[in-house]
Design a protein around this motif. Structure first.
Motif, PDB file in Angstrom:
ATOM      1  N   TYR A  57       0.820  -1.208   0.000  1.00 46.16           N
ATOM      2  CA  TYR A  57       0.000   0.000   0.000  1.00 46.16           C
ATOM      3  C   TYR A  57       0.859   1.264   0.000  1.00 46.16           C
ATOM      4  N   LEU A  58       1.931   1.271   0.772  1.00 42.16           N
ATOM      5  CA  LEU A  58       2.767   2.468   0.896  1.00 42.16           C
ATOM      6  C   LEU A  58       3.489   2.807  -0.409  1.00 42.16           C
ATOM      7  N   PHE A  59       3.818   1.766  -1.190  1.00 42.90           N
ATOM      8  CA  PHE A  59       4.599   1.999  -2.393  1.00 42.90           C
ATOM      9  C   PHE A  59       3.757   1.977  -3.675  1.00 42.90           C
ATOM     10  N   GLU A  60       2.453   1.800  -3.537  1.00 45.62           N
ATOM     11  CA  GLU A  60       1.594   1.745  -4.720  1.00 45.62           C
ATOM     12  C   GLU A  60       1.468   3.119  -5.372  1.00 45.62           C
ATOM     13  N   ASP A  61       1.237   3.135  -6.671  1.00 44.71           N
ATOM     14  CA  ASP A  61       1.024   4.379  -7.409  1.00 44.71           C
ATOM     15  C   ASP A  61      -0.469   4.719  -7.369  1.00 44.71           C
ATOM     16  N   TYR A  62      -0.792   5.840  -6.708  1.00 43.72           N
ATOM     17  CA  TYR A  62      -2.201   6.216  -6.562  1.00 43.72           C
ATOM     18  C   TYR A  62      -2.607   7.312  -7.551  1.00 43.72           C
ATOM     19  N   SER A  63      -1.834   7.486  -8.589  1.00 45.73           N
ATOM     20  CA  SER A  63      -2.150   8.531  -9.576  1.00 45.73           C
ATOM     21  C   SER A  63      -3.552   8.343 -10.144  1.00 45.73           C
ATOM     22  N   ASN A  64      -3.913   7.085 -10.403  1.00 48.08           N
ATOM     23  CA  ASN A  64      -5.232   6.810 -10.984  1.00 48.08           C
ATOM     24  C   ASN A  64      -6.033   5.824 -10.148  1.00 48.08           C
ATOM     25  N   ASP A  65      -5.534   5.505  -8.951  1.00 49.95           N
ATOM     26  CA  ASP A  65      -6.212   4.515  -8.095  1.00 49.95           C
ATOM     27  C   ASP A  65      -6.746   5.166  -6.832  1.00 49.95           C
ATOM     28  N   SER A  66      -7.814   4.595  -6.316  1.00 51.15           N
ATOM     29  CA  SER A  66      -8.371   5.058  -5.049  1.00 51.15           C
ATOM     30  C   SER A  66      -7.511   4.549  -3.886  1.00 51.15           C
ATOM     31  N   TYR A  67      -7.433   5.361  -2.853  1.00 51.74           N
ATOM     32  CA  TYR A  67      -6.636   4.955  -1.683  1.00 51.74           C
ATOM     33  C   TYR A  67      -7.513   4.638  -0.465  1.00 51.74           C
ATOM     34  N   GLU A  68      -8.822   4.514  -0.667  1.00 48.77           N
ATOM     35  CA  GLU A  68      -9.727   4.244   0.451  1.00 48.77           C
ATOM     36  C   GLU A  68      -9.419   2.901   1.115  1.00 48.77           C
ATOM     37  N   GLU A  69      -9.181   1.871   0.307  1.00 49.27           N
ATOM     38  CA  GLU A  69      -8.890   0.541   0.837  1.00 49.27           C
ATOM     39  C   GLU A  69      -7.591   0.558   1.643  1.00 49.27           C
ATOM     40  N   MET A  70      -6.582   1.276   1.147  1.00 50.31           N
ATOM     41  CA  MET A  70      -5.298   1.399   1.831  1.00 50.31           C
ATOM     42  C   MET A  70      -5.487   2.088   3.187  1.00 50.31           C
ATOM     43  N   PHE A  93       4.004   7.520   9.002  1.00 52.41           N
ATOM     44  CA  PHE A  93       4.747   6.999   7.859  1.00 52.41           C
ATOM     45  C   PHE A  93       5.251   8.184   7.039  1.00 52.41           C
ATOM     46  N   TYR A  94       6.560   8.276   6.890  1.00 44.75           N
ATOM     47  CA  TYR A  94       7.177   9.314   6.070  1.00 44.75           C
ATOM     48  C   TYR A  94       7.601   8.661   4.760  1.00 44.75           C
ATOM     49  N   SER A  95       7.018   9.103   3.651  1.00 42.69           N
ATOM     50  CA  SER A  95       7.227   8.421   2.378  1.00 42.69           C
ATOM     51  C   SER A  95       7.657   9.384   1.280  1.00 42.69           C
ATOM     52  N   SER A  96       8.486   8.851   0.365  1.00 44.54           N
ATOM     53  CA  SER A  96       8.867   9.639  -0.819  1.00 44.54           C
ATOM     54  C   SER A  96       7.908   9.380  -1.978  1.00 44.54           C
ATOM     55  N   ASN A  97       6.870   8.573  -1.733  1.00 46.56           N
ATOM     56  CA  ASN A  97       5.860   8.284  -2.753  1.00 46.56           C
ATOM     57  C   ASN A  97       4.944   9.505  -2.890  1.00 46.56           C
ATOM     58  N   GLU A  98       5.146  10.287  -3.951  1.00 49.19           N
ATOM     59  CA  GLU A  98       4.405  11.538  -4.115  1.00 49.19           C
ATOM     60  C   GLU A  98       2.926  11.317  -4.393  1.00 49.19           C
ATOM     61  N   THR A  99       2.547  10.111  -4.790  1.00 45.95           N
ATOM     62  CA  THR A  99       1.130   9.838  -5.065  1.00 45.95           C
ATOM     63  C   THR A  99       0.388   9.378  -3.807  1.00 45.95           C
ATOM     64  N   LEU A 100       1.132   9.081  -2.747  1.00 46.48           N
ATOM     65  CA  LEU A 100       0.503   8.686  -1.483  1.00 46.48           C
ATOM     66  C   LEU A 100      -0.094   9.929  -0.832  1.00 46.48           C
ATOM     67  N   PRO A 101      -1.376   9.921  -0.497  1.00 48.37           N
ATOM     68  CA  PRO A 101      -2.002  11.137   0.045  1.00 48.37           C
ATOM     69  C   PRO A 101      -1.418  11.509   1.412  1.00 48.37           C
ATOM     70  N   ALA A 102      -0.820  12.690   1.515  1.00 44.30           N
ATOM     71  CA  ALA A 102      -0.260  13.161   2.781  1.00 44.30           C
ATOM     72  C   ALA A 102      -1.384  13.780   3.605  1.00 44.30           C
ATOM     73  N   ASP A 103      -1.911  12.992   4.562  1.00 47.71           N
ATOM     74  CA  ASP A 103      -3.038  13.479   5.359  1.00 47.71           C
ATOM     75  C   ASP A 103      -2.583  14.176   6.641  1.00 47.71           C
ATOM     76  N   ASN A 104      -1.261  14.229   6.870  1.00 46.37           N
ATOM     77  CA  ASN A 104      -0.698  14.848   8.074  1.00 46.37           C
ATOM     78  C   ASN A 104      -1.243  14.228   9.360  1.00 46.37           C
ATOM     79  N   PHE A 108       3.047  11.323   5.785  1.00 46.74           N
ATOM     80  CA  PHE A 108       3.789  12.561   5.618  1.00 46.74           C
ATOM     81  C   PHE A 108       4.843  12.356   4.538  1.00 46.74           C
ATOM     82  N   SER A 109       5.235  13.447   3.918  1.00 50.60           N
ATOM     83  CA  SER A 109       6.350  13.388   2.975  1.00 50.60           C
ATOM     84  C   SER A 109       7.657  13.221   3.759  1.00 50.60           C
TER      85      SER A 109
END
Length: 239
Positions: A57-70, A93-104, A108-109
């Motif tokens: 989930y953390l490394f998935e590309d969410y550019s065109n995918d929903s992240y609700e399940e994650m 979780f601090y991630s470099s995955n720019e498509t992961l929604p940063a909800d704070n 987090f980035s």
């Protein structure tokens, strides 16, 4: 005069030996108590570290995918852990995955992680590091951090941080008497928690500028604010 000087020297030596022995026994007890207290958090981080679903989930590309399940999966995991361990302030979780929604809240980035702590986590290569971190709320807290690249995903990386209030360590660092000062530092000397709570975040070398540790024993005598002091240091789990 010679006899008095000799007796003074002998008495001082005996009292110093007794003080060092008492101090070392107290330090060993702190080390044991610290290891017992930290064991549940090591287990939590081990479980999350090898969780392939979480990693995916953390490394998935969410550019065109929903992240609700994650979000539902991770929220269930973290909520369950915090319900059993209420002293945990946050798991982030601090991630470099720019498509992961940063909800704070959970996500987090990596830009939000201090450069020093990010480097520590990387150099530890999957081992847990203990450090101090300024939370997004601006509070200084104890943080157990670990890089989550167990299942490498290209150039992406994620660091998990388990944050605990420094007040949680107050009983562990309770001084035996009013002349004692006890502190927990990271490997760089930053005070993470102390019997004098206002010392947290400062560097121990600035707190004890005259400290010159004997490398063989870890014991030392030094002057602090015009008073003679004795001290010792010991390496605990996580450095």
């Amino acid at each position: 005069l010679g006899g008095t000087a000799y007796n003074y020297s002998q008495t001082r030596s005996i009292l110093l030996d007794q003080s060092y022995q008492h101090m070392e026994e107290e330090t060993e007890q702190i080390e044991h108590n610290f290891s017992v207290l930290m064991e549940p958090y090591r287990t939590i981080l081990d479980i999350l570290y090898v969780d392939q679903t979480l990693s995916g989930y953390l490394f998935e590309d969410y550019s065109n995918d929903s992240y609700e399940e994650m979000f539902y999966y991770i929220d269930n995991q973290i909520s369950g852990i915090r319900a059993i361990n209420p002293e945990i302030q946050a798991i982030r979780f601090y991630s470099s995955n720019e498509t992961l929604p940063a909800d704070n809240y959970y996500f987090f980035s990596t830009d939000e992680l201090s450069e020093k702590n990010e480097k520590k986590a990387e150099e530890a290569k999957g081992e847990i590091v203990l450090t101090g971190e300024i939370s997004p709320q601006g509070e200084f807290c104890l943080s157990l951090e670990r890089i989550l690249n167990f299942f490498a995903q290209g150039n992406l990386k994620s660091v998990i941080a388990l944050e605990i209030s420094t007040e949680w360590l107050s009983n562990l660092l309770e001084p035996g008497n009013e002349t004692d000062f006890i502190c927990l530092t990271d490997a760089d000397g930053t005070i993470l928690a102390a019997s004098e709570v206002e010392s947290a975040g400062k560097n121990v070398r600035l707190h004890f500028p005259e400290w010159k540790e004997a490398p063989e024993s870890g014991l030392t005598e030094f002057i602090l604010n015009g008073r003679e002091q004795i001290g010792t240091s010991k390496e605990l789990a996580f450095g």
